[in-house]
Design a protein around this motif. Structure first.
Motif, short mmCIF file in Angstrom:
data_model
loop_
_atom_site.label_atom_id
_atom_site.label_comp_id
_atom_site.label_asym_id
_atom_site.label_seq_id
_atom_site.Cartn_x
_atom_site.Cartn_y
_atom_site.Cartn_z
N LEU A 72 0.84 -1.19 0.00
CA LEU A 72 0.00 0.00 0.00
C LEU A 72 0.88 1.25 0.00
O LEU A 72 1.99 1.23 0.52
CB LEU A 72 -0.90 0.01 1.24
CG LEU A 72 -1.92 -1.13 1.33
CD1 LEU A 72 -2.65 -1.05 2.67
CD2 LEU A 72 -2.92 -1.06 0.19
N PRO A 73 0.41 2.32 -0.60
CA PRO A 73 1.21 3.56 -0.61
C PRO A 73 1.58 4.05 0.79
O PRO A 73 2.70 4.48 1.01
CB PRO A 73 0.30 4.56 -1.33
CG PRO A 73 -0.58 3.72 -2.19
CD PRO A 73 -0.82 2.47 -1.39
N LYS A 74 0.66 3.95 1.72
CA LYS A 74 0.93 4.42 3.06
C LYS A 74 1.97 3.53 3.73
O LYS A 74 1.81 2.32 3.82
CB LYS A 74 -0.34 4.46 3.90
CG LYS A 74 -0.14 5.06 5.29
CD LYS A 74 -1.45 5.12 6.07
CE LYS A 74 -1.22 5.70 7.45
NZ LYS A 74 -2.48 5.76 8.24
N LYS A 75 3.00 4.16 4.21
CA LYS A 75 4.10 3.42 4.80
C LYS A 75 3.74 2.93 6.20
O LYS A 75 3.39 3.72 7.07
CB LYS A 75 5.35 4.31 4.86
CG LYS A 75 6.60 3.59 5.33
CD LYS A 75 7.78 4.54 5.29
CE LYS A 75 9.01 3.88 5.88
NZ LYS A 75 10.15 4.80 5.91
N TYR A 136 6.78 8.52 -8.40
CA TYR A 136 6.16 7.70 -7.37
C TYR A 136 6.76 7.83 -5.96
O TYR A 136 6.18 7.33 -5.00
CB TYR A 136 6.22 6.21 -7.76
CG TYR A 136 5.31 5.87 -8.92
CD1 TYR A 136 3.93 5.76 -8.74
CD2 TYR A 136 5.84 5.64 -10.18
CE1 TYR A 136 3.10 5.43 -9.80
CE2 TYR A 136 5.01 5.31 -11.25
CZ TYR A 136 3.64 5.22 -11.05
OH TYR A 136 2.82 4.89 -12.10
N ALA A 137 7.90 8.47 -5.83
CA ALA A 137 8.58 8.51 -4.52
C ALA A 137 7.74 9.19 -3.44
O ALA A 137 7.70 8.74 -2.29
CB ALA A 137 9.94 9.18 -4.65
N LYS A 138 7.08 10.27 -3.78
CA LYS A 138 6.28 10.99 -2.77
C LYS A 138 5.08 10.15 -2.33
O LYS A 138 4.60 10.29 -1.21
CB LYS A 138 5.82 12.33 -3.34
CG LYS A 138 6.96 13.32 -3.50
CD LYS A 138 6.47 14.68 -4.00
CE LYS A 138 7.63 15.66 -4.13
NZ LYS A 138 7.19 16.99 -4.61
N THR A 139 4.63 9.28 -3.22
CA THR A 139 3.49 8.42 -2.87
C THR A 139 3.92 7.27 -1.96
O THR A 139 3.26 6.95 -0.97
CB THR A 139 2.83 7.85 -4.14
OG1 THR A 139 2.38 8.94 -4.95
CG2 THR A 139 1.65 6.96 -3.80
#
Length: 345
Positions: A72-75, A136-139
């Motif tokens: 998922l995007p959220k770390k 995509y890094a910021k996501t």
């Protein structure tokens, strides 16, 4: 009359053999996933799963465009790694679960609290790795971005040196044969013959032992651009030197078909020139890492010049993927331990 019949019989037999050879080669390429002019492209077969727990765990998917475990995007983990590479990190026929980006976290000291994003793709250059990272890094917010990239940069530099700046002549023929020519050039038989014949011609020609000095500067600038992009995105960059199946100590043992295979992508460097350029650029990576105070993972000590780790001159086999994953994991573990020690002081 009999001579004419015999002539046509020979022509028919030769044509039949060529068609059979093409169909056999196409069937092989078709099943390997390549696009072929007669059979087309094999559609991916969807597996039936008896339960959601057995569903695919690896991308790429429409929502997750990476050949790595779907996250998922959220770390939610302590550590998230980004691998920036090209076909070296994609694996080709090697299953996704066995390619090195997807094995790294298994040996990380924070196992279960580590995720990898495989920001790599066939044919990707460093500039394209940077573009994907920016997209995509910021996501996905990776902590480290590990660059394993070199052979395509060298191939691309050779294309720039050998590409003609003279536009092709206009076709004034009454019958335009461009479409037929392009179709024939896509056939498997043409590809094999042109690679073999072209490779032999290049190997017997005046291939060079080194690139012009400006190419090393160009490579250095691309590496520095990657470093600066990572820092701009609050990601810690890590460089990795590059390994190949043969070095100067055992280049003479390389199979002739391997030589013709990798020179087909260029008409500038000889096999010896290739290896010397790789050594030069690896030394340059070390200098860049020291100058910019970033870490450099050493794969060459373990893997370089050892064909048992490679499926060809530059791509890993299953054993090679496992070895590189272990090298990267050990380096990340040492980095995490150092950071933890510094935090305790």
């Amino acid at each position: 009359m009999n001579a004419i019949k015999l002539f046509y019989a020979y022509i028919f037999t030769i044509a039949a053999l060529i068609i059979c050879a093409e169909l056999l080669l196409e069937y092989r390429h078709y099943n390997l996933g390549y696009t072929t002019p007669i059979l087309g492209t094999k559609a991916p077969q969807e597996k039936e799963y008896s339960s959601p727990q057995l569903s695919p765990k690896f991308g790429p998917t429409e929502a997750f465009p990476f050949k790595s475990r779907i996250i998922l995007p959220k770390k939610t983990t302590q550590l998230r790694l980004w691998i920036a590479s090209s076909s070296h990190a994609v694996g080709g026929r090697t299953p996704a679960k066995d390619i090195f980006p997807n094995l790294i976290c298994k040996a990380i000291s924070t196992t279960g609290n580590c995720e990898t994003i495989n920001g790599s793709g066939p044919g990707m250059l460093i500039n394209e790795n940077i573009q994907l990272l920016r997209k995509y890094a910021k996501t996905y917010q990776p902590d480290y971005a590990i660059l394993y990239q070199m052979s395509l940069e060298i191939s691309n530099q050779q294309k720039l040196l050998t590409s003609s700046r003279v536009p092709p002549p206009k076709n004034h023929a009454i019958i335009n044969t461009d479409y037929l020519t392009k179709w024939l050039q896509q056939t498997s038989l043409y590809t094999h013959l042109s690679d073999y014949i072209g490779g032999n011609i290049k190997l017997s020609g005046l291939l060079k032992e080194e690139l012009p000095p400006s190419m090393a500067t160009d490579f250095e600038n691309r590496i520095i651009s990657f470093i600066n992009t990572c820092r701009e995105l609050n990601i810690t960059p890590i460089l990795t030197n590059f390994s190949v199946s043969h070095d100067l100590s055992n280049l003479a043992n390389m199979h002739y078909s391997e030589r013709t295979n990798f020179v087909k992508y260029n008409s500038y460097l000889s096999p010896t020139g290739w290896v010397k350029t790789l050594d030069q650029y690896n030394s340059l990576l070390l200098d860049i890492a020291k100058k910019h105070e970033i870490e450099l993972i050493d794969s060459r000590t373990v893997m370089n010049g050892k064909p048992e780790y490679f499926s060809d001159f530059i791509h890993f086999n299953k054993r090679g993927h496992a070895a590189l994953a272990q090298i990267i994991s050990s380096h990340i573990n040492a980095t995490l331990e150092t950071e933890h020690t510094q935090d305790d002081i």
